[in-house]
Design an enzyme around this catalytic site. Structure first.
Site, PDB file in Angstrom:
ATOM      1  N   TRP A 331       0.832  -1.205   0.000  1.00  0.00           N
ATOM      2  CA  TRP A 331       0.000   0.000   0.000  1.00  0.00           C
ATOM      3  C   TRP A 331       0.869   1.258   0.000  1.00  0.00           C
ATOM      4  O   TRP A 331       0.565   2.239  -0.690  1.00  0.00           O
ATOM      5  CB  TRP A 331      -0.916  -0.003   1.237  1.00  0.00           C
ATOM      6  CG  TRP A 331      -1.570   1.323   1.458  1.00  0.00           C
ATOM      7  CD1 TRP A 331      -2.486   1.941   0.659  1.00  0.00           C
ATOM      8  CD2 TRP A 331      -1.347   2.225   2.553  1.00  0.00           C
ATOM      9  NE1 TRP A 331      -2.842   3.159   1.189  1.00  0.00           N
ATOM     10  CE2 TRP A 331      -2.163   3.353   2.346  1.00  0.00           C
ATOM     11  CE3 TRP A 331      -0.543   2.164   3.696  1.00  0.00           C
ATOM     12  CZ2 TRP A 331      -2.192   4.424   3.232  1.00  0.00           C
ATOM     13  CZ3 TRP A 331      -0.579   3.233   4.577  1.00  0.00           C
ATOM     14  CH2 TRP A 331      -1.391   4.344   4.342  1.00  0.00           C
ATOM     15  N   HIS A 332       1.978   1.243   0.725  1.00  0.00           N
ATOM     16  CA  HIS A 332       2.854   2.414   0.732  1.00  0.00           C
ATOM     17  C   HIS A 332       3.520   2.615  -0.627  1.00  0.00           C
ATOM     18  O   HIS A 332       3.784   3.751  -1.033  1.00  0.00           O
ATOM     19  CB  HIS A 332       3.930   2.266   1.813  1.00  0.00           C
ATOM     20  CG  HIS A 332       3.437   2.609   3.183  1.00  0.00           C
ATOM     21  ND1 HIS A 332       3.156   1.663   4.135  1.00  0.00           N
ATOM     22  CD2 HIS A 332       3.166   3.807   3.769  1.00  0.00           C
ATOM     23  CE1 HIS A 332       2.735   2.253   5.240  1.00  0.00           C
ATOM     24  NE2 HIS A 332       2.734   3.553   5.054  1.00  0.00           N
ATOM     25  N   GLY A 333       3.805   1.536  -1.347  1.00  0.00           N
ATOM     26  CA  GLY A 333       4.425   1.662  -2.661  1.00  0.00           C
ATOM     27  C   GLY A 333       5.146   0.396  -3.073  1.00  0.00           C
ATOM     28  O   GLY A 333       5.569  -0.400  -2.230  1.00  0.00           O
TER      29      GLY A 333
END
Length: 401
Positions: A331-333
């Site tokens: 989700w962060h990357g």
């Protein structure tokens, strides 16, 4: 016509001048009558959404409008379907369609090298809200669907860019039941307190760590190369910056909510005083960690145990932790350091669980006092700071660029 400047929420002190001027009629109405002007809140919301997503960022504004229309129609259809049927395939399809815009935003830069056209500031947090509602409709917890309350919930401007992530049923109660003047006096006091503390955190302490110390230490660490004391200093400075900047933002968001008469949940509760990593996640970015716990981990565990995928609950729990934190990393990357950050925390939690089980069996032989408590806080703090060093991406710059 007044031309309002484009501003990221809570990033500029001038933003607060506009905010307090806009909220003053709302504050007076709640103080005197204990009521809200719904039309005025809509007007203020549109004004601040325009300030955040208008002007040079008009493409984000268009994406936001399209996103809200998409989610509103999707949730409306699923709600009416759920009144008659409850097929798992339709539920999973609804969840997939709800997260599809966020998936495109995360994947497109990795695949094509260009940002997705459907992206805008805060899309993750709006997606969490929408998925939450679909899941609770499936569970039967949400029995009525008010389309206006839903849109108001999605576009609640104090928290739209970075949370905290509220729960729909709690929010709807606040919409329908504004605080009495007596109760609002308490809200007002807490709101003002949050603003002052937020200014201290974000614009003084956070600024000093992030804008004064961090660039200097980063430059020296890069020049020294490899593992060094400067790298250790960067780890602690970045950790302090991350906390005070984000906690300051969250204080502003919750404080604004209080001034509007909404009891938005807090996001941080002295996380660096946690005595193990599980306690840390009960104190750090709390609304996000509770969201992942309730809507991902617990549901995954229920499925694994119900279908007897693993004979051991401990194994199932460990698999659930790794799946949960890997998802959080994604989700962060889609970069190695975000994935490593997630896997690192999953490993820490599994080790913590193992230690707690061992400690319970041998509690007669393991000391437990103030010294061991302080030592546990010290270990947890350093383990968390190292995870933030991974999260920062500085190791990628130091070793691979």
């Amino acid at each position: 016509m007044i031309d309002f400047p484009h501003m990221i929420p809570y990033a500029n002190p001038i933003y607060f001048i506009y905010l307090l001027i806009a909220l003053l009629p709302m504050i007076l109405t709640l103080l005197i009558k204990g009521k809200r002007w719904a039309w005025y809140q809509v007007l203020v919301t549109l004004l601040f959404l325009y300030m955040s997503f208008g002007g040079e960022d008009w493409k984000q504004g268009v994406a936001l409008i399209g996103y809200v229309i998409w989610q509103t129609i999707l949730v409306w259809f699923y709600f009416h379907y759920r009144q008659k049927k409850n097929a798992s395939k339709i539920f999973y399809l609804a969840v997939f369609l709800a997260i599809l815009p966020l998936v495109l935003v995360k994947v497109m830069p990795f695949v094509s090298g260009h940002a997705s056209l459907v992206g805008f500031l805060g899309i993750s947090y709006l997606t969490f809200k929408s998925v939450q509602i679909i899941m609770e409709m499936r569970d039967g917890s949400i029995k009525e669907y008010n389309i206006f309350h839903y849109i108001e919930f999605l576009l609640f401007f104090p928290t739209i860019s970075s949370g905290p992530i509220d729960r729909y049923r709690r929010f709807e109660k606040d919409v329908e039941n504004p605080p009495t003047p007596e109760k609002y006096v308490d809200f007002l006091g807490k709101g003002i307190h949050n603003f002052f503390l937020g200014f201290l955190y974000k614009f003084i302490i956070g600024y000093y760590f992030g804008q004064v110390l961090m660039p200097v230490v980063a430059k020296i660490a890069l020049k020294t190369g490899g593992f060094s004391w400067e790298l250790v200093a960067y780890m602690y400075i970045y950790s302090m910056y991350l906390f005070f900047d984000f906690a300051g933002y969250s204080l502003f968001a919750v404080g604004t909510s209080y001034l509007m008469g909404y009891d938005t949940p807090i996001n941080f509760n002295k996380p660096f005083l946690s005595w193990n990593i599980k306690e840390f996640w009960n104190r750090w970015h709390m609304t996000l960690s509770f969201w992942f716990r309730d809507y991902v981990y617990m549901r995954l565990m229920f499925t694994l145990i119900k279908k007897k995928v693993f004979k051991s609950r401990i194994v199932a729990s460990n698999v659930g932790y790794f799946a949960l934190f890997l998802l959080m990393g994604v989700w962060h990357g889609l970069t190695w350091y975000y994935l490593a950050y997630g896997l690192y925390h999953a490993a820490l939690i599994c080790l913590t669980d193992a230690w707690l089980r061992f400690k319970k069996k041998h509690k007669e032989h393991i000391p437990s006092n103030k010294f061991t408590h302080v030592f546990a806080i010290f270990l947890t703090f350093n383990a968390v700071c190292f995870s933030f060093l991974i999260f920062s991406g500085f190791l990628d710059t130091l070793f691979f660029k």
